[in-house]
Design an enzyme around this catalytic site. Structure first.
Site, short mmCIF file in Angstrom:
data_model
loop_
_atom_site.label_atom_id
_atom_site.label_comp_id
_atom_site.label_asym_id
_atom_site.label_seq_id
_atom_site.Cartn_x
_atom_site.Cartn_y
_atom_site.Cartn_z
CB THR A 89 -1.02 0.01 1.13
OG1 THR A 89 -1.72 1.15 1.19
CG2 THR A 89 -0.19 -0.05 2.52
CE LYS A 142 -6.05 1.33 2.15
NZ LYS A 142 -5.92 0.66 0.59
CG ASP A 156 -9.52 -1.64 -3.33
OD1 ASP A 156 -8.61 -0.43 -3.62
OD2 ASP A 156 -10.67 -1.44 -3.54
CB SER A 157 -10.62 -0.29 2.23
OG SER A 157 -9.29 0.76 2.22
N GLY A 191 -8.83 10.07 5.70
CA GLY A 191 -9.83 9.81 4.82
C GLY A 191 -11.07 10.24 5.20
CG HIS A 222 -13.25 -1.04 7.13
ND1 HIS A 222 -12.70 -0.02 8.17
CD2 HIS A 222 -12.58 -0.16 6.08
CE1 HIS A 222 -11.87 1.23 7.68
NE2 HIS A 222 -11.85 0.80 6.59
P1 ITT Z 1 -3.25 1.76 -1.68
O1 ITT Z 1 -4.19 1.71 -2.90
O2 ITT Z 1 -2.01 2.24 -2.06
O3 ITT Z 1 -3.54 1.08 -0.71
P2 ITT Z 1 -5.30 4.05 -0.90
O4 ITT Z 1 -5.47 4.98 -0.10
O5 ITT Z 1 -5.42 4.65 -2.61
O6 ITT Z 1 -3.77 3.19 -0.87
P3 ITT Z 1 -7.79 2.33 -1.62
O7 ITT Z 1 -7.51 2.55 -3.13
O8 ITT Z 1 -8.20 1.27 -1.15
O9 ITT Z 1 -6.54 2.96 -1.05
O10 ITT Z 1 -8.81 3.58 -1.29
C1 ITT Z 1 -9.30 3.61 0.08
C2 ITT Z 1 -9.73 4.86 0.17
O11 ITT Z 1 -11.04 4.72 0.96
C3 ITT Z 1 -9.04 6.01 1.33
O12 ITT Z 1 -8.08 6.73 0.53
C4 ITT Z 1 -10.06 6.63 2.09
O13 ITT Z 1 -10.45 7.66 1.14
C5 ITT Z 1 -11.18 5.74 2.11
N1 ITT Z 1 -10.81 4.69 3.15
C6 ITT Z 1 -10.63 3.36 3.42
N2 ITT Z 1 -10.33 3.20 4.73
C7 ITT Z 1 -10.59 3.94 5.43
C8 ITT Z 1 -10.60 4.23 6.97
O14 ITT Z 1 -10.15 3.46 7.71
N3 ITT Z 1 -10.80 5.50 7.18
C9 ITT Z 1 -11.03 6.55 6.47
N4 ITT Z 1 -11.52 6.48 4.97
C10 ITT Z 1 -10.90 5.30 4.54
#
Ligand code: ITT
Length: 219
Positions: free
Chosen positions: A7, A12, A69-70, A170, A197
């Site tokens: 990541t 994360k 992915d979240s 986020g 989650h």
């Molecule tokens: P990687 O792909 O490099 O892991 P990313 O931040 O781009 O990093 P994702 O594509 O999975 O990851 O997008 C996840 C988004 O969802 C993240 O940027 C937040 O906007 C939101 N998100 C996920 N988990 C969260 C959390 O625990 N708290 C707050 N927002 C969250």
């Protein structure tokens, strides 16, 4: 054993490492010594994108790889922002710019939606891949239910996108957990991990890692 935690999101990384501890020999992308292009996350589901990331980085670096992915699903918006959570507003740049822009857009879209219909959930799909096999070694999912804060509930209603609380990242400042009476940004990191989650998914993944002999302690 060494596992690459793939990541580029440092929050994360910290949340997952806090649950798995030292027993999984976690390495980050920053430990790889060379940067490679990020994969295009073009799948329609969290599980699809987690598999895409885990498979891509496992092959690229020849290591076992764990990817997350979240995102956020908001009922009143038919599940938006979903897999677009990270790039919902279209703003690019540092997280300090992108996150408030995403939160602002979400609050604007929900401006007329009453508390009773502001239900939402964070979802985390987590996948483990090896460099040799295209099928995943393990796939898990965690979910936490809550609702989106209203603008007047923010600590500073003139900046509702800042929501409440300084922890997390986020959408945390505007994701309210009714049972706790707090946003996930108001929780200490360990308390967020206990219910979130990502915390749930990481504990399920830890059980798979133990089954596969890849986690040395209780984790
Ligand atoms: P990687 O792909 O490099 O892991 P990313 O931040 O781009 O990093 P994702 O594509 O999975 O990851 O997008 C996840 C988004 O969802 C993240 O940027 C937040 O906007 C939101 N998100 C996920 N988990 C969260 C959390 O625990 N708290 C707050 N927002 C969250």
């Amino acid at each position: 054993m060494t596992i690459l935690l793939a990541t580029s999101n440092p929050h994360k990384l910290a949340e997952i490492a806090a649950v798995l501890g030292d027993g999984a020999g976690l390495l980050s992308l920053g430990d790889m010594g060379r940067a490679i292009a990020e994969p295009v996350e073009d799948q329609p589901t969290f599980a699809g994108n987690a598999l895409l990331k885990a498979r891509y980085y496992a092959r690229a670096f020849g290591l076992l790889c764990l990817a997350d992915d979240s995102g956020l699903e908001v009922d009143a918006l038919g599940g938006e922002p979903g897999v677009l959570s990270a790039r919902y507003s279209g703003r690019t740049g540092p997280r300090g710019v992108v996150d408030p822009a995403n939160n602002r857009l979400l609050l604007e879209k929900l401006a007329d939606v009453p508390i009773a219909r502001r239900g939402a959930r964070f979802v985390c799909a987590m996948t483990l891949c090896s460099p040799e096999q295209s099928e995943p070694l393990a796939e898990v999912r965690g979910v936490i239910e809550g609702r989106i804060l209203t603008a007047p509930e923010a600590a500073d209603p003139s900046q509702p996108e800042r929501g409440r609380g300084d922890n997390g990242f986020g959408y945390d400042p505007i994701f309210f957990v009714p049972a706790l009476g707090k946003t996930t940004a108001e929780l200490a990191p360990a308390d967020k991990n206990a219910i979130s989650h990502r915390g749930q998914a990481t504990r399920l993944m830890a059980a798979h890692l133990r089954r596969l002999g890849l986690l040395c302690r209780s984790g």
